[in-house]
Design a protein around this motif. Structure first.
Motif, PDB file in Angstrom:
ATOM      1  N   GLY A 152      85.942  49.662  -3.373  1.00 23.74           N
ATOM      2  CA  GLY A 152      84.622  49.748  -2.788  1.00 23.74           C
ATOM      3  C   GLY A 152      84.289  51.214  -2.595  1.00 23.74           C
ATOM      4  N   SER A 153      83.144  51.647  -3.119  1.00 22.68           N
ATOM      5  CA  SER A 153      82.844  53.076  -3.114  1.00 22.68           C
ATOM      6  C   SER A 153      81.358  53.313  -3.324  1.00 22.68           C
ATOM      7  N   SER A 154      80.862  54.390  -2.728  1.00 23.84           N
ATOM      8  CA  SER A 154      79.485  54.803  -2.972  1.00 23.84           C
ATOM      9  C   SER A 154      79.408  55.723  -4.178  1.00 23.84           C
ATOM     10  N   GLY A 155      80.578  56.116  -4.702  1.00 23.38           N
ATOM     11  CA  GLY A 155      80.622  57.019  -5.840  1.00 23.38           C
ATOM     12  C   GLY A 155      80.639  56.297  -7.172  1.00 23.38           C
ATOM     13  N   LYS A 156      80.803  57.063  -8.224  1.00 30.39           N
ATOM     14  CA  LYS A 156      80.792  56.537  -9.583  1.00 30.39           C
ATOM     15  C   LYS A 156      82.216  56.228 -10.053  1.00 30.39           C
ATOM     16  N   PRO A 157      82.351  55.395 -11.075  1.00 31.45           N
ATOM     17  CA  PRO A 157      83.675  55.142 -11.664  1.00 31.45           C
ATOM     18  C   PRO A 157      84.291  56.447 -12.160  1.00 31.45           C
ATOM     19  N   GLN A 158      85.603  56.486 -12.174  1.00 36.86           N
ATOM     20  CA  GLN A 158      86.339  57.679 -12.612  1.00 36.86           C
ATOM     21  C   GLN A 158      87.285  57.292 -13.739  1.00 36.86           C
ATOM     22  N   ALA A 159      87.021  57.810 -14.929  1.00 42.23           N
ATOM     23  CA  ALA A 159      87.855  57.486 -16.087  1.00 42.23           C
ATOM     24  C   ALA A 159      89.276  58.012 -15.872  1.00 42.23           C
ATOM     25  N   PRO A 160      90.278  57.274 -16.366  1.00 44.84           N
ATOM     26  CA  PRO A 160      90.131  56.070 -17.205  1.00 44.84           C
ATOM     27  C   PRO A 160      90.300  54.767 -16.455  1.00 44.84           C
ATOM     28  N   ASN A 161      90.632  54.801 -15.142  1.00 46.48           N
ATOM     29  CA  ASN A 161      91.150  53.597 -14.493  1.00 46.48           C
ATOM     30  C   ASN A 161      90.621  53.320 -13.091  1.00 46.48           C
ATOM     31  N   PHE A 162      89.630  54.073 -12.632  1.00 38.68           N
ATOM     32  CA  PHE A 162      89.124  53.895 -11.266  1.00 38.68           C
ATOM     33  C   PHE A 162      87.731  53.273 -11.321  1.00 38.68           C
TER      34      PHE A 162
END
Length: 330
Positions: free
Chosen positions: A117-127
């Motif tokens: 759960g996050s207000s941020g963006k996905p983080q490649a490669p696995n978040f």
């Protein structure tokens, strides 16, 4: 005769070997190791929905699931690292107050899938990230609240003014205004994810100011409404069974579609950093309007008809509830 028997035996052994070579990888992926790290107790409404969905997946035999609740922010990195080091293939959690450390652990374990759960963006490669995009049923509860208020004064109590909370409050307010354009709103954030006494006190102040309907984004608000004889609108979970004369309607979050998608992708080896928030929308069955239950005969017929019509339009894609992440103002 002997030749046929041997040939049959050889064929059977070959078939068995082929089956084993094909079946073993699939069987190995029948169940994966899943962990979750929560900074609040399992009973907190938001986390309770994630925990419930993962428990259900475990009961179906899809995953082996372990979880830790009430993790102090300072301990979050340690707990998540321990789960990753223990070989858990998929880790869930909420990173709102521990964003930096959660993403740091994900970088150190690129073969482990993280869904946070996050207000941020996905983080490649696995978040991958998610939140509860339940603004659609929140809007529907606003229609109901607008039809139930007598004073035209409505109070909203939230945790923190972050996008995940703001969009639900804004959708609720939009629903109220559609039915009751002259409505007035009082808004308070208690700056905590789980502090029922503080939420209750904030609600009391709103009731003292004339509010007769309260938006219970946090636990504790419905207790105040019950004690003072006013109405409440629930969020994420349906608590009407605990407050049968108080909670009129609730916007329910169903985490099952999000969990199922992440689990399936890990099993298939196709997991990557993505935004899972949309799986919380009504078209994916990730959210819904709770049944009116004890208020079925108390909500005006014209309001129920309007809610039903709007819900049908949302599901058909002909009506869109605005996603407004700005902090709502009184």
């Amino acid at each position: 005769m002997t030749f046929l028997t041997r040939r049959t035996a050889v064929a059977a052994l070959a078939a068995a070997a082929l089956f084993a070579s094909l079946a073993t990888p699939a069987l190995a992926q029948d169940k994966i190791k899943v962990a979750a790290a929560y900074t609040v107790p399992f009973e907190q409404q938001w986390v309770s929905r994630i925990h419930l969905a993962l428990q259900a997946a475990q009961e179906r035999g899809e995953i082996d699931y372990v979880a830790t609740e009430n993790i102090a922010n300072a301990d979050y990195e340690r707990v998540v690292r321990e789960y990753a080091n223990a070989g858990h293939q998929l880790i869930f959690g909420e990173a709102f107050a521990v964003e930096t450390v959660a993403r740091r652990v994900a970088k150190d374990f690129p073969k482990t899938a993280f869904v946070m759960g996050s207000s941020g963006k996905p983080q490649a490669p696995n978040f991958s990230t998610f939140d509860n995009y339940i603004q659609e049923p929140a809007y529907l509860t606003g229609l109901i609240a607008g039809g139930m208020t007598k004073s035209g004064k409505i109070g909203l109590v939230g945790g923190f003014p972050i996008p995940e909370v703001n969009r639900l409050m804004n959708a609720f307010i939009a629903g109220v205004k559609e039915v009751r354009p002259d409505a007035q709103f009082t808004i308070t954030f208690i700056n905590s994810w789980f502090d029922p006494p503080k939420a209750k006190e904030a609600a009391f102040a709103m009731i003292d100011g004339g509010a007769d309907v309260l938006y219970a984004e946090r636990f504790g608000v419905s207790d105040a409404a019950k004690e003072r004889g006013v109405l409440a609108i629930g969020n994420v979970v349906n608590t009407q069974d605990q407050y049968p004369e108080t909670v009129v309607a609730s916007a329910i979050w169903h985490y099952e579609p999000t969990a199922a998608e992440a689990i399936a992708r890990v099993k298939a080896g196709t997991f990557e950093a993505e935004e899972y928030g949309p799986f919380s929308m009504m078209k994916h069955q990730g959210s819904s309007l709770a049944p009116l239950g004890t208020f079925e005969d108390k909500v005006p017929a014209e309001i129920k008809e309007k809610v039903a019509a709007r819900q049908a339009e949302i599901l058909a894609g002909t009506f869109t509830v605005e996603i407004n992440d700005a902090q709502p103002k009184p």
